[in-house]
Write a protein that holds these residues in place. Structure first.
Motif, PDB file in Angstrom:
ATOM      1  N   THR A 104      74.582   7.741  92.421  1.00  0.00           N
ATOM      2  CA  THR A 104      73.311   8.371  92.085  1.00  0.00           C
ATOM      3  C   THR A 104      72.357   7.244  91.741  1.00  0.00           C
ATOM      4  OG1 THR A 104      74.447  10.291  91.162  1.00  0.00           O
ATOM      5  CG2 THR A 104      72.156  10.002  90.533  1.00  0.00           C
ATOM      6  N   TYR A 105      71.159   7.324  92.232  1.00  0.00           N
ATOM      7  CA  TYR A 105      70.157   6.298  91.926  1.00  0.00           C
ATOM      8  C   TYR A 105      68.822   6.980  91.674  1.00  0.00           C
ATOM      9  CZ  TYR A 105      68.570   6.820  96.785  1.00  0.00           C
ATOM     10  OH  TYR A 105      68.097   7.310  97.971  1.00  0.00           O
ATOM     11  N   GLY A 106      67.950   6.288  90.989  1.00  0.00           N
ATOM     12  CA  GLY A 106      66.670   6.898  90.673  1.00  0.00           C
ATOM     13  C   GLY A 106      65.804   5.975  89.853  1.00  0.00           C
ATOM     14  N   GLY A 107      64.888   6.555  89.165  1.00  0.00           N
ATOM     15  CA  GLY A 107      63.985   5.776  88.335  1.00  0.00           C
ATOM     16  C   GLY A 107      63.103   6.681  87.497  1.00  0.00           C
ATOM     17  N   ARG A 108      62.362   6.058  86.620  1.00  0.00           N
ATOM     18  CA  ARG A 108      61.423   6.763  85.758  1.00  0.00           C
ATOM     19  C   ARG A 108      60.045   6.158  85.955  1.00  0.00           C
ATOM     20  NH1 ARG A 108      64.105   9.658  81.748  1.00  0.00           N
ATOM     21  NH2 ARG A 108      66.294   9.171  81.604  1.00  0.00           N
ATOM     22  N   ILE A 109      59.038   6.999  85.834  1.00  0.00           N
ATOM     23  CA  ILE A 109      57.667   6.529  85.994  1.00  0.00           C
ATOM     24  C   ILE A 109      56.956   6.576  84.655  1.00  0.00           C
ATOM     25  CG2 ILE A 109      55.417   7.067  87.005  1.00  0.00           C
ATOM     26  CD1 ILE A 109      56.880   8.057  89.453  1.00  0.00           C
ATOM     27  N   TRP A 110      56.357   5.459  84.314  1.00  0.00           N
ATOM     28  CA  TRP A 110      55.455   5.398  83.172  1.00  0.00           C
ATOM     29  C   TRP A 110      54.404   4.363  83.505  1.00  0.00           C
ATOM     30  CZ3 TRP A 110      60.019   2.891  83.361  1.00  0.00           C
ATOM     31  CH2 TRP A 110      60.020   1.542  83.097  1.00  0.00           C
ATOM     32  N   ILE A 111      53.269   4.492  82.890  1.00  0.00           N
ATOM     33  CA  ILE A 111      52.181   3.553  83.121  1.00  0.00           C
ATOM     34  C   ILE A 111      51.702   3.061  81.768  1.00  0.00           C
ATOM     35  CG2 ILE A 111      49.856   3.242  84.071  1.00  0.00           C
ATOM     36  CD1 ILE A 111      50.585   5.644  85.967  1.00  0.00           C
ATOM     37  N   ASP A 112      51.769   1.754  81.574  1.00  0.00           N
ATOM     38  CA  ASP A 112      51.303   1.124  80.337  1.00  0.00           C
ATOM     39  C   ASP A 112      49.986   0.409  80.596  1.00  0.00           C
ATOM     40  OD1 ASP A 112      53.634   1.944  79.116  1.00  0.00           O
ATOM     41  OD2 ASP A 112      54.563  -0.032  79.113  1.00  0.00           O
ATOM     42  N   LYS A 113      49.201   0.282  79.552  1.00  0.00           N
ATOM     43  CA  LYS A 113      47.970  -0.504  79.608  1.00  0.00           C
ATOM     44  C   LYS A 113      47.909  -1.341  78.347  1.00  0.00           C
ATOM     45  CE  LYS A 113      42.973  -0.254  79.990  1.00  0.00           C
ATOM     46  NZ  LYS A 113      41.807   0.631  79.934  1.00  0.00           N
ATOM     47  N   ASP A 114      47.730  -2.639  78.521  1.00  0.00           N
ATOM     48  CA  ASP A 114      47.653  -3.562  77.382  1.00  0.00           C
ATOM     49  C   ASP A 114      48.866  -3.419  76.458  1.00  0.00           C
ATOM     50  OD1 ASP A 114      45.174  -4.489  78.308  1.00  0.00           O
ATOM     51  OD2 ASP A 114      44.087  -2.965  77.177  1.00  0.00           O
ATOM     52  N   GLY A 115      50.045  -3.193  77.061  1.00  0.00           N
ATOM     53  CA  GLY A 115      51.276  -3.089  76.289  1.00  0.00           C
ATOM     54  C   GLY A 115      51.465  -1.762  75.572  1.00  0.00           C
ATOM     55  N   LYS A 116      50.584  -0.792  75.825  1.00  0.00           N
ATOM     56  CA  LYS A 116      50.683   0.530  75.189  1.00  0.00           C
ATOM     57  C   LYS A 116      50.919   1.580  76.261  1.00  0.00           C
ATOM     58  CE  LYS A 116      47.492  -0.815  71.576  1.00  0.00           C
ATOM     59  NZ  LYS A 116      46.139  -0.680  71.070  1.00  0.00           N
ATOM     60  N   ASN A 117      51.738   2.581  75.929  1.00  0.00           N
ATOM     61  CA  ASN A 117      52.022   3.638  76.889  1.00  0.00           C
ATOM     62  C   ASN A 117      50.780   4.478  77.125  1.00  0.00           C
ATOM     63  OD1 ASN A 117      53.076   6.733  77.233  1.00  0.00           O
ATOM     64  ND2 ASN A 117      54.136   5.242  78.505  1.00  0.00           N
ATOM     65  N   PHE A 118      50.345   4.491  78.370  1.00  0.00           N
ATOM     66  CA  PHE A 118      49.183   5.285  78.759  1.00  0.00           C
ATOM     67  C   PHE A 118      49.616   6.647  79.283  1.00  0.00           C
ATOM     68  CE2 PHE A 118      45.910   5.888  82.332  1.00  0.00           C
ATOM     69  CZ  PHE A 118      45.060   6.638  81.529  1.00  0.00           C
ATOM     70  N   LEU A 119      50.513   6.653  80.264  1.00  0.00           N
ATOM     71  CA  LEU A 119      50.926   7.904  80.886  1.00  0.00           C
ATOM     72  C   LEU A 119      52.408   7.900  81.215  1.00  0.00           C
ATOM     73  CD1 LEU A 119      48.105   8.383  83.531  1.00  0.00           C
ATOM     74  CD2 LEU A 119      48.401   9.685  81.425  1.00  0.00           C
ATOM     75  N   GLY A 120      52.981   9.055  81.143  1.00  0.00           N
ATOM     76  CA  GLY A 120      54.338   9.333  81.573  1.00  0.00           C
ATOM     77  C   GLY A 120      54.406  10.834  81.773  1.00  0.00           C
ATOM     78  N   LEU A 121      55.532  11.326  82.200  1.00  0.00           N
ATOM     79  CA  LEU A 121      55.631  12.746  82.505  1.00  0.00           C
ATOM     80  C   LEU A 121      55.340  13.618  81.289  1.00  0.00           C
ATOM     81  CD1 LEU A 121      56.113  14.759  84.730  1.00  0.00           C
ATOM     82  CD2 LEU A 121      58.507  14.797  84.082  1.00  0.00           C
ATOM     83  N   GLY A 122      55.764  13.211  80.108  1.00  0.00           N
ATOM     84  CA  GLY A 122      55.509  14.020  78.917  1.00  0.00           C
ATOM     85  C   GLY A 122      54.021  14.193  78.641  1.00  0.00           C
TER      86      GLY A 122
END
Length: 124
Positions: A16-34
């Motif tokens: 099984t393989y996969g991944g998670r998506i998140w987007i950080d800006k300036d070291g801070k979490n900007f967006l993720g699924l939650g």
């Protein structure tokens, strides 16, 4: 794509393989699924407090999430509506709508990437 969490998972044989998506800006979490899910709930309910309640989240935590996203975005994603006969609320801005569309486009592209890697996994 599994919208219930941010894990994209594919299976090949015993692997099984996969991944998670998140987007950080300036070291801070900007967006993720939650956060994306929370934005969609605000859009659905027209209220940050109703969206938070649907997730058993405190209003102060909800406001913290929105404040964080708004401060990291180019333009606010959520704005408060002033009260009237029906009370106030919150709404997703045009920028918020744009971000939702871009996030889901990114997710579709990521899932396609994972599907393309099937041949690599089959060689393991």
């Amino acid at each position: 794509m599994n919208k219930s969490n941010d894990m994209f998972s594919k299976a090949v044989g015993d692997f099984t393989y996969g991944g998670r998506i998140w987007i950080d800006k300036d070291g801070k979490n900007f967006l993720g699924l939650g956060k994306i899910h929370f934005l969609e709930l605000i859009k659905q309910h027209g209220s940050m407090s109703k969206a938070a309640a649907s997730l058993n989240m405190s209003y102060s935590k909800a406001w913290g999430l929105v404040d964080s996203m708004n401060s990291l975005a180019r333009k606010p994603l959520v704005v408060k509506k002033t009260g009237g006969a029906g009370g106030g609320g919150a709404e997703i801005t045009e920028e918020g709508e744009r971000i939702l569309e871009l996030y889901w486009e990114f997710c579709r592209n990521f899932e396609l990437f994972l599907l393309e890697q099937r041949e690599v996994i089959e060689q393991l």
